[in-house]
Design an enzyme around this catalytic site. Structure first.
Site, mmCIF file in Angstrom:
data_model
loop_
_atom_site.group_PDB
_atom_site.id
_atom_site.type_symbol
_atom_site.label_atom_id
_atom_site.label_comp_id
_atom_site.label_asym_id
_atom_site.label_seq_id
_atom_site.Cartn_x
_atom_site.Cartn_y
_atom_site.Cartn_z
ATOM 1 N N ARG A 108 0.912 -1.251 -0.028
ATOM 2 C CA ARG A 108 -0.012 -0.068 0.064
ATOM 3 C C ARG A 108 0.776 1.262 -0.102
ATOM 4 N NH1 ARG A 108 -3.877 0.323 -2.354
ATOM 5 N NH2 ARG A 108 -2.654 2.160 -3.351
ATOM 6 N N LYS A 143 2.305 24.996 -3.046
ATOM 7 C CA LYS A 143 1.207 24.199 -2.547
ATOM 8 C C LYS A 143 1.219 22.631 -2.744
ATOM 9 C CE LYS A 143 -1.383 28.264 -3.722
ATOM 10 N NZ LYS A 143 -2.393 28.968 -4.466
ATOM 11 N N LYS A 175 5.371 39.168 -1.593
ATOM 12 C CA LYS A 175 3.532 39.127 -1.817
ATOM 13 C C LYS A 175 2.844 40.059 -1.065
ATOM 14 C CE LYS A 175 1.829 34.682 -1.557
ATOM 15 N NZ LYS A 175 1.694 34.332 -3.115
ATOM 16 N N GLU A 205 4.817 39.994 -6.454
ATOM 17 C CA GLU A 205 3.377 39.855 -6.788
ATOM 18 C C GLU A 205 2.708 40.839 -7.016
ATOM 19 O OE1 GLU A 205 0.607 36.578 -4.914
ATOM 20 O OE2 GLU A 205 0.369 38.158 -3.794
ATOM 21 N N ASP A 226 -0.805 38.363 -10.617
ATOM 22 C CA ASP A 226 -1.622 37.716 -9.722
ATOM 23 C C ASP A 226 -3.221 37.896 -10.220
ATOM 24 O OD1 ASP A 226 -2.358 35.630 -7.660
ATOM 25 O OD2 ASP A 226 -2.838 37.629 -6.411
#
Length: 299
Positions: A108, A143, A175, A205, A226
């Site tokens: 598995r 992510k 950001k 960004e 963005d």
């Protein structure tokens, strides 16, 4: 789908890979595989055949091999497909031979890694194929599944994509929240430039054309557009005119990626490569149980 090119090597610190595999096995096995230990007698061997059950791009065979090797050093893991190879349903991907208890206990976890990474490679390849001839490159994001980033970013490369920064340590990405804290784009870039090595790129960004102009004036190396609409993106490309690398980000999918590429951006980042790719359907079937008599031939 785009053909993947060249050889792919899982370049991971051996200690890190061992830790990832060990953690996955500990999570699954705990104090022991009570089912296998109850049913399968010790000292018997078998052959397991790992096959694709649907079309896709293979990634993760070295990780699957590491799982079985961690449980039994005498296990023979023989790949029958190449990393990055596009396979059809029924294709034999690998042959694993040795202690039957080891193979059933590791099945598995080995398949979880192989299915997950192959799914990422397959989806990446699908999107990358849509960029052929546009000049834009597909790249991933941070992510990723906690603890599995190095493997998932490897799968992106196998599928024909490229890697964005690996973490917070290897590139500057300013950001919106950084800009708020710093007091503006110019101030944020100036602060970052004064503290990081001269060889490190600085990316900013932005969400508007005014932001593009400010980032350009501040000397940003890369400007991330963005969640801009296509018209604004195209105007940003004209405005920058090659003076900085432009990256489109936000809401990228197979339905809009070609339109985004046609605006003239250099990079298109897509978080769904790693956070939403569906696992590829792959199975392991064992042959007859038998006393150990040496490794046989592929059936």
């Amino acid at each position: 789908m785009q053909k993947t090119k060249g050889a792919y090597f899982l370049i991971v610190d051996p200690l890190l890979l061992a830790k990832i595999v060990e953690q996955a096995l500990r999570e699954d096995i705990g104090t022991g595989d009570v089912t296998t230990e109850s049913i399968v007698p010790a000292g018997y061997n078998t052959i397991g055949f790992i096959r694709a059950k649907e079309m896709g791009v293979v990634a993760g065979l070295p990780v699957a091999a590491a799982v079985f090797k961690r449980l039994g050093r005498d296990i023979s893991f023989q790949p029958r497909a190449r990393e990055g190879e596009r396979v059809k349903p029924g294709r034999l991907l690998a042959r694993v031979e040795g202690d039957a208890r080891v193979i059933l206990t590791g099945e598995r976890v080995a398949l979880n890694f192989l299915q997950r990474l192959s799914g990422i490679a397959t989806y990446t390849n699908k999107l990358a194929s849509l960029l052929e001839g546009t000049g834009a490159r597909l790249t991933d994001t941070r992510k990723t599944t906690p603890g599995l980033r190095v493997l998932e970013k490897y799968a992106v490369r196998v599928g024909g994509g490229t890697n964005h920064r690996f973490g917070l340590y290897d590139a500057v990405l300013i950001k919106d929240n950084h800009i708020k804290v710093a007091g503006g784009i110019g101030q944020a870039v100036q602060l970052a430039r004064s503290r990081v090595p001269h060889s490190m790129k600085i990316e900013v960004e932005v969400e508007t054309l005014a932001g593009v102009e400010e980032a350009l004036a501040a000397g940003a190396d890369i400007i991330m557009l963005d969640n801009m609409d296509l018209d604004t993106m195209a105007r940003a490309v004209q405005l920058v005119a090659g003076r900085a690398v432009l990256e489109a980000s936000g809401g990228v999918n197979e339905n809009n990626i070609q339109d985004i590429a046609r605006t003239g951006v250099d990079l298109i980042s897509c978080g769904s490569l790693t956070h939403s790719a569906r696992a590829l359907d792959i199975s392991l079937d064992v042959g007859e149980l038998k006393p150990w008599s040496g490794y046989g031939q592929e059936n």
